[in-house]
Write a protein that holds these residues in place. Structure first.
Motif, short mmCIF file in Angstrom:
data_model
loop_
_atom_site.label_atom_id
_atom_site.label_comp_id
_atom_site.label_asym_id
_atom_site.label_seq_id
_atom_site.Cartn_x
_atom_site.Cartn_y
_atom_site.Cartn_z
N VAL A 166 -101.14 -13.59 7.44
CA VAL A 166 -101.70 -12.55 8.31
C VAL A 166 -102.78 -13.14 9.22
CG1 VAL A 166 -102.97 -10.37 8.34
CG2 VAL A 166 -101.14 -10.72 6.68
N ALA A 210 -93.82 -10.58 8.82
CA ALA A 210 -94.68 -9.65 9.56
C ALA A 210 -95.55 -10.39 10.58
CB ALA A 210 -95.56 -8.86 8.60
N ALA A 211 -96.08 -11.54 10.18
CA ALA A 211 -96.91 -12.34 11.10
C ALA A 211 -96.08 -12.84 12.27
CB ALA A 211 -97.56 -13.51 10.35
N ARG A 241 -109.31 -13.99 4.69
CA ARG A 241 -109.31 -12.70 5.39
C ARG A 241 -110.54 -12.57 6.29
NH1 ARG A 241 -108.19 -8.79 1.45
NH2 ARG A 241 -106.03 -8.98 2.06
N LYS A 255 -100.12 -15.29 1.26
CA LYS A 255 -99.75 -14.10 2.05
C LYS A 255 -100.91 -13.64 2.93
CE LYS A 255 -100.56 -9.98 -0.72
NZ LYS A 255 -100.41 -8.78 0.04
N THR A 256 -102.11 -13.79 2.43
CA THR A 256 -103.29 -13.44 3.24
C THR A 256 -103.43 -14.41 4.41
OG1 THR A 256 -104.35 -12.57 1.26
CG2 THR A 256 -105.78 -13.03 3.14
N ASN A 276 -95.02 -11.11 4.35
CA ASN A 276 -96.16 -11.31 5.24
C ASN A 276 -95.89 -12.40 6.28
OD1 ASN A 276 -98.84 -9.73 4.58
ND2 ASN A 276 -97.71 -9.99 2.69
N SER A 317 -93.66 -11.23 -1.53
CA SER A 317 -94.80 -10.75 -0.73
C SER A 317 -95.21 -11.77 0.31
CB SER A 317 -95.99 -10.44 -1.63
OG SER A 317 -95.72 -9.35 -2.45
#
Length: 120
Positions: free
Chosen positions: A47, A86-87, A12, A43-44, A83, A79
């Motif tokens: 992103v 979403a990315a 992150r 998942k991190t 993600n 999850s």
């Protein structure tokens, strides 16, 4: 680090560093994080790919990160799937290109992941 929360925090933090000159150094740790055994780290990392695309789209494509995001759609963890989607969606919006590539098999995987999600 053996602690997945530390690994995810590191990813992150890397995603927040928006300096062109160091993006190349982020690729190897990001690649490892996308394949991490822990779903929170994966998942991190998904992103982080979208954030990296904002500053170095060519690098994201050259390193195969878009393909890895497509692979995350098949992940066993909902999850991670969410993600990844979403990315890809954020990248599609930024680039104006159809990077999602929804096929029948991708749609089937998304529906299976949606079925796994339990929201009350």
């Amino acid at each position: 680090d053996p602690n997945p929360l530390i690994r995810a925090l590191a990813v992150r933090t890397m995603g927040c560093i928006r300096v062109d000159r160091i993006t190349e150094y982020l690729c190897e740790p990001l690649s490892r994080a996308l394949r991490d055994e822990d779903p929170y780290v994966r998942k991190t990392a998904a992103v982080c790919v979208a954030k990296l695309y904002d500053i170095a789209p060519d690098l994201v494509q050259e390193r195969g990160f878009l393909e890895v995001l497509h692979d995350l759609i098949s992940d066993s963890n909902p999850s991670v799937v969410a993600n990844g989607v979403a990315a890809l969606s954020e990248i599609a919006e930024t680039s104006g290109r159809d990077v999602m590539k929804i096929s029948a098999s991708v749609l089937q995987k998304l529906l299976a992941a949606l079925n796994e999600c339990t929201e009350r």
